[in-house]
Design an enzyme around this catalytic site. Structure first.
Site, PDB file in Angstrom:
ATOM      1  N   GLU A 286     -92.129 -33.812 120.459  1.00  0.00           N
ATOM      2  CA  GLU A 286     -92.059 -32.377 120.762  1.00  0.00           C
ATOM      3  C   GLU A 286     -92.541 -31.418 119.561  1.00  0.00           C
ATOM      4  O   GLU A 286     -93.047 -30.357 119.681  1.00  0.00           O
ATOM      5  CB  GLU A 286     -90.540 -32.083 121.122  1.00  0.00           C
ATOM      6  CG  GLU A 286     -90.900 -30.995 122.363  1.00  0.00           C
ATOM      7  CD  GLU A 286     -89.567 -30.671 123.038  1.00  0.00           C
ATOM      8  OE1 GLU A 286     -89.047 -31.321 124.271  1.00  0.00           O
ATOM      9  OE2 GLU A 286     -88.548 -30.437 122.348  1.00  0.00           O
ATOM     10  N   HIS A 307     -90.480 -60.042 123.595  1.00  0.00           N
ATOM     11  CA  HIS A 307     -90.777 -61.158 124.937  1.00  0.00           C
ATOM     12  C   HIS A 307     -91.415 -60.221 126.099  1.00  0.00           C
ATOM     13  O   HIS A 307     -91.487 -60.524 127.179  1.00  0.00           O
ATOM     14  CB  HIS A 307     -89.530 -61.692 125.543  1.00  0.00           C
ATOM     15  CG  HIS A 307     -88.944 -62.764 124.739  1.00  0.00           C
ATOM     16  ND1 HIS A 307     -89.065 -64.027 124.612  1.00  0.00           N
ATOM     17  CD2 HIS A 307     -88.245 -62.384 123.571  1.00  0.00           C
ATOM     18  CE1 HIS A 307     -88.411 -64.426 123.503  1.00  0.00           C
ATOM     19  NE2 HIS A 307     -87.879 -63.721 123.094  1.00  0.00           N
ATOM     20  N   LYS A 420     -91.015 -25.463 132.772  1.00  0.00           N
ATOM     21  CA  LYS A 420     -89.699 -24.742 133.332  1.00  0.00           C
ATOM     22  C   LYS A 420     -89.905 -23.546 133.900  1.00  0.00           C
ATOM     23  O   LYS A 420     -89.438 -23.382 135.070  1.00  0.00           O
ATOM     24  CB  LYS A 420     -88.803 -24.284 131.878  1.00  0.00           C
ATOM     25  CG  LYS A 420     -88.587 -25.293 131.060  1.00  0.00           C
ATOM     26  CD  LYS A 420     -87.540 -25.009 129.653  1.00  0.00           C
ATOM     27  CE  LYS A 420     -86.813 -26.127 128.931  1.00  0.00           C
ATOM     28  NZ  LYS A 420     -86.198 -25.808 127.732  1.00  0.00           N
TER      29      LYS A 420
HETATM   30  O1  PA5 Z   1     -85.684 -29.282 121.298  1.00  0.00           O
HETATM   31  C1  PA5 Z   1     -85.761 -28.575 122.321  1.00  0.00           C
HETATM   32  O2  PA5 Z   1     -85.767 -27.346 121.791  1.00  0.00           O
HETATM   33  C2  PA5 Z   1     -85.737 -29.110 123.635  1.00  0.00           C
HETATM   34  O3  PA5 Z   1     -85.613 -30.479 123.956  1.00  0.00           O
HETATM   35  C3  PA5 Z   1     -84.443 -28.408 124.361  1.00  0.00           C
HETATM   36  O4  PA5 Z   1     -83.228 -28.904 123.459  1.00  0.00           O
HETATM   37  C4  PA5 Z   1     -84.219 -28.602 125.740  1.00  0.00           C
HETATM   38  O5  PA5 Z   1     -85.338 -28.229 126.647  1.00  0.00           O
HETATM   39  C5  PA5 Z   1     -83.037 -28.064 126.071  1.00  0.00           C
HETATM   40  O6  PA5 Z   1     -82.792 -26.604 126.011  1.00  0.00           O
HETATM   41  P1  PA5 Z   1     -81.718 -25.900 125.886  1.00  0.00           P
HETATM   42  O7  PA5 Z   1     -80.910 -26.370 124.856  1.00  0.00           O
HETATM   43  O8  PA5 Z   1     -82.037 -24.437 125.804  1.00  0.00           O
HETATM   44  O9  PA5 Z   1     -80.873 -26.171 127.264  1.00  0.00           O
END
Ligand code: PA5
Length: 430
Positions: A286, A307, A420
């Site tokens: 990410e 394996h 989203k």
């Molecule tokens: O790293 C990030 O920003 C994302 O993975 C969020 O943690 C994830 O989308 C969840 O979002 P939120 O904490 O707003 O519920």
């Protein structure tokens, strides 16, 4: 923690030096942030292990909510809001969940919206507890409105309300962004709230209330977790490249990716650390996967996946750079001298199981070296709060360096936002 790369990373010291030098003003910048220790910059997650106000807030929330009767803390959150907590929990305790289901208190996780799992979880909470003081529901969301988190929380709480009544609200702890929708709603209903600083992104938030509250609630020593991270922060802000594993690791991954090795495998020789690999998978994917560039993270478990995937690694496309991860262990478990099958694999007679794992790891590295598959190696001193805190901090700083090398903003995730929004739009139409 040990970090090894010489003779195996297939990147020369001169190349590492040149790339490290290009980061010297960024290291300076990080050192300034560390000196001021405030939440002004996107990198400010490096302040979290030092934030004593935060620590005291967690301890207060713990004293308020946790009794000796506690059995379950349910972490309702997804992505950066649960992966770090799960990594630490599974390494220290969660790996024994199947073999030792009666160990309490325990963390339960609700992340993706799976109707069957949510039913099972709610049923467990309502049938296996006599009193609501045995439960804490920790709803975690930085944005305070993530679909899965809100859906799961509503579904679980509906079952708990049916059994325990309206007062179940007092067993909720909300961890969210300040002034987010969840924050506002929790304030109106007088629910306990722990804030996440605006500049701390989900995947960098494990040392905030996101990770510290649930881990502390079930009895882990979060001070040791913080201390491990503090020590590692000092190490990974070192300007001297050879003393700074985050810098070394980032430059090696960058160079390998530029040479076409864009798949980074965390080959973890300890099943207890599998969730730690998954936490890193999100952190790398990410943070760096932007503008058509990035590395693809994968997680393999040694020796299980030897394996399964080793054939591809050793004889398939030369597009991988591997990070071997292991931890020193002191178990005396061994193959006895008086064996039931004495003639099969006689070379293991009397050997400790940990020595057999080490032999497999050493031999695997040897084979990778022969095949010229570049790798680095991380060895944890043990599996403890402190060593895990150190590893988490090491990797978060590595990713910050890597983001700088690639010229991407490691702290946003615009493409995730698009899925989203599309889901919310579809639900509005239905
Ligand atoms: O790293 C990030 O920003 C994302 O993975 C969020 O943690 C994830 O989308 C969840 O979002 P939120 O904490 O707003 O519920």
């Amino acid at each position: 923690m040990e970090f090894h790369y010489k003779d195996s990373a297939c990147v020369s010291d001169d190349e590492i030096k040149a790339l490290s030098s290009s980061l010297s003003s960024y290291i300076e910048h990080l050192r300034e942030i560390a000196e001021h220790d405030t939440y002004d910059e996107p990198e400010c997650s490096i302040f979290l292990p030092y934030d004593n106000d935060l620590y005291e807030q967690i301890i207060r929330a713990k004293e308020e909510k946790i009794s000796s009767r506690l059995k379950y803390v349910v972490v309702v959150g997804i992505g950066g809001s649960n992966l770090g907590t799960k990594a630490v929990y599974d390494a220290l305790k969660g790996h024994l969940e199947t073999l030792n289901p009666n160990q309490f208190p325990k963390l339960l996780f609700a992340d993706t919206t799976d109707p069957e799992s949510i039913s099972y979880l709610s049923n467990l909470l309502t049938t296996e507890t006599k009193d609501f003081s045995e439960i804490v529901i920790n709803i975690i969301s930085k944005s305070g409105e993530t679909l899965e988190t809100i859906v799961n929380a509503e579904a679980i709480l509906q079952h708990l309300k049916a059994k325990f009544g309206e007062n179940i609200i007092h067993r909720i702890v909300i961890t969210c962004g300040i002034d987010s929708p969840l924050w506002k709603s929790a304030k109106e209903q007088n629910i306990t709230i722990l804030g996440i600083p605006e500049t701390v992104g989900g995947r960098f938030s494990v040392m905030s209330a996101v990770g510290l509250f649930p881990l502390s609630a079930i009895g882990f020593d979060i001070d040791k977790l913080r201390m491990g991270a503090q020590d590692m922060r000092k190490t990974c802000l070192n300007k001297e490249m050879s003393e700074n594993p985050a810098l070394l690791s980032a430059t090696i991954l960058f160079k390998q990716a530029k040479d076409g090795r864009t798949i980074n495998t965390n080959f973890i020789f300890n099943p207890r650390l599998e969730s730690l690999g998954k936490w890193y998978r999100q952190l790398l994917a990410e943070s760096i996967g932007k503008n058509g560039i990035g590395l693809t993270p994968t997680v393999l478990i040694g020796s299980t996946d030897l394996h399964s995937v080793a054939q591809l690694h050793l004889d398939g496309p030369k597009d991988k750079v591997v990070t071997f991860i292991s931890a020193k262990t002191d178990s005396n478990e061994s193959v006895p001298n008086e064996r039931i099958f004495p003639n099969i694999r006689i070379e293991v007679t009397g050997k400790k199981l940990s020595d057999i794992v080490s032999a497999t790891l050493e031999s695997t590295k040897e084979v990778y070296k022969k095949k010229k598959i570049p790798y680095t190696e991380v060895v944890l001193q043990n599996i403890s709060e402190s060593s895990l805190g150190a590893f988490l901090q090491f990797k978060m700083l590595e990713i910050m360096y890597l983001g700088k090398l690639f010229g991407v903003n490691a702290f946003d995730q615009p493409a995730v936002e698009s899925y989203k929004t599309a889901t919310i739009d579809r639900l509005k139409q239905e």
